[in-house]
Write a protein that holds these residues in place. Structure first.
Motif, PDB file in Angstrom:
ATOM      1  N   TYR A 298       0.915  -0.989  -0.212  1.00 50.22           N
ATOM      2  CA  TYR A 298       0.055  -0.193   0.028  1.00 50.22           C
ATOM      3  C   TYR A 298       0.807   1.256  -0.015  1.00 50.22           C
ATOM      4  O   TYR A 298       0.656   2.177  -0.733  1.00 50.22           O
ATOM      5  N   VAL A 317      -6.832   2.086  -2.648  1.00 52.23           N
ATOM      6  CA  VAL A 317      -7.889   1.063  -2.109  1.00 52.23           C
ATOM      7  C   VAL A 317      -8.428   0.085  -3.102  1.00 52.23           C
ATOM      8  O   VAL A 317      -8.417  -1.231  -2.909  1.00 52.23           O
ATOM      9  N   ILE A 337      -8.311  -2.347   4.779  1.00 54.45           N
ATOM     10  CA  ILE A 337      -8.889  -1.178   4.468  1.00 54.45           C
ATOM     11  C   ILE A 337      -9.790  -0.777   5.682  1.00 54.45           C
ATOM     12  O   ILE A 337      -9.981   0.454   5.966  1.00 54.45           O
ATOM     13  N   LEU A 342     -11.114   4.192   4.490  1.00 52.19           N
ATOM     14  CA  LEU A 342     -11.171   4.530   3.078  1.00 52.19           C
ATOM     15  C   LEU A 342     -10.568   5.631   2.575  1.00 52.19           C
ATOM     16  O   LEU A 342      -9.862   5.757   1.371  1.00 52.19           O
TER      17      LEU A 342
END
Length: 425
Positions: A298, A317, A337, A342
């Motif tokens: 990420y 995401v 997540i 978010l």
């Protein structure tokens, strides 16, 4: 609470809807700035010819067809409401039961209080990593004492308040070395551990292994590491094989447990067996190595360290969601997540009235975080009057329309706004 405003592409509009916002300045259209009802087919075709998308006020509209709003996270927010996610979390809990705390963690401090402590922890982590690297180059051996204490401090800070350290890690991404990259990876990993109710001991190992996961970069010439942007194929190979060298360095120390070394050595393995160095797959990858690998993946998507153009949090995401049961375990992706939000803490977002803001905290409503207003070009004098916005408590007038990539490391805007406001919440 019912949704008040929906963002729709103009092809989905119908007569009777009330248009409250458009994707261009009102003065460039014949429509009234206070909004309007679509009264007939001719007016509908006119708005479709001028705009790609608009905002529709649900409460003021006379008729509304069942059209899904064009939100960034509709693909994932709908999924989280399904029974499938609950079942996924239950299965995940069965796998990690021995590592979980008996009771969920509670927020113990507010953001103001924890931010001061988190700054001290962040500085100590940087200092300790630098000291460890100096010891490595001078003596060829690593010592765990300098890192275990700060790993515990990181864990304690995230347990007390999960937002403060994540925010500081994100805004401090202007460093020219890999220190802050590892700190940000550790921040995402520990946030996930807290969300999954892992014990302090497990999260301490998670933090320590995350901080050390790029230790092999010390074997790469610094002039190569200082080159920002997308790596060349040759550099990618150097970065990948540096993991093997880093694991060898860790094994030369008598202080690092085999458990921590194992977590580092497996963090580039992938769920489908396409990872490195052994190509193991599925449940054969240690669970906490999967967490570190996901946090690393990420951060690689959203930072400038190894990308010419980093992704926004929304796109990152979306990319993670597409890799469920491919690169990463589906249940873990969903919980990751949920853990980071978010719109993760530190993300830059644009509001419906074009104000620029940074996320400084999460709420249970994952699409409605707490924001720090950075810029309002239309009304610059109001920035000090209304600097903090909590979307969970907003009346519906404020909502996020887009997430932005991180501000460039040399951005004057970053220096002027991020750091000026980071000291006063």
């Amino acid at each position: 609470m019912a949704v008040r405003t929906q963002k729709l592409i103009t092809d989905d509009l119908h007569v009777g809807m009330f248009v409250s916002g458009i994707d261009r300045p009102w003065r460039e259209t014949p429509f009234p700035i206070q909004g309007f009802h679509i009264e007939n087919r001719a007016q509908l075709e006119k708005i479709q010819s001028l705009c790609k998308w608009v905002y529709v006020d649900v409460q003021k509209s006379r008729t509304l067809s069942t059209v899904a709003p064009a939100q960034d996270f509709s693909f994932v927010s709908h999924y989280f409401e399904e029974k499938q996610r609950k079942n996924g979390r239950e299965l995940l809990n069965l796998r990690i039961r021995s590592m979980q705390n008996q009771a969920p963690y509670k927020r113990l401090t507010n953001l103001n209080t924890e931010m001061r402590q988190a700054r001290r922890v962040h500085k100590r982590i940087r200092d300790r990593i630098k000291r460890t690297l100096r010891a490595l180059t001078g003596e060829g051996r690593l010592s765990i004492e300098d890192l275990r204490d700060v790993s515990n401090e990181l864990v304690n800070s995230v347990i007390r308040n999960p937002d403060a350290f994540a925010y500081l890690s994100r805004i401090d991404s202007h460093s020219e070395d890999v220190l802050n990259y590892s700190i940000r990876v550790a921040s995402w990993a520990v946030l996930t551990g807290r969300h999954l109710d892992l014990t302090r001991e497990a999260m301490s190992d998670l933090a320590l292994a995350s901080l050390l996961c790029k230790i092999g970069y010390t074997t790469i010439p610094q002039e190569i590491l200082r080159v920002r942007g997308t790596p060349t194929p040759h550099m990618n190979e150097m970065l990948k094989w540096s993991l093997v060298k880093g694991v060898k360095l860790l094994r030369t120390s008598d202080h690092f447990s085999s458990r921590v070394v194992k977590l580092v050595s497996h963090h580039l393995e992938r769920y489908d067996g396409s990872g490195f160095p052994r190509g193991v797959s599925g449940r054969h990858i240690p669970f906490m190595s999967q967490v570190i690998g996901l946090a690393d993946y990420y951060e690689n998507l959203v930072s400038y360290d190894f990308r010419d153009e980093p992704l926004s949090s929304a796109d990152a995401v979306r990319e993670l969601f597409s890799q469920r049961d491919v690169l990463f375990d589906a249940a873990l992706v969903e919980e990751f997540i949920q853990a980071i939000g978010l719109y993760p803490t530190g993300s830059v977002v644009t509001l419906n009235d074009e104000r620029l803001a940074v996320v400084i905290g999460q709420n249970k409503a994952r699409l409605k975080p707490k924001l720090l207003i950075l810029e309002d070009q239309r009304k610059p004098w109001q920035i000090f009057k209304r600097r903090i916005v909590d979307l969970a408590n907003a009346t519906g007038e404020d909502f996020i329309v887009a997430s932005q990539p991180a501000l460039p490391p040399d951005s004057e805007h970053r220096n002027r706004h991020y750091f000026r406001h980071a000291t006063s919440f």
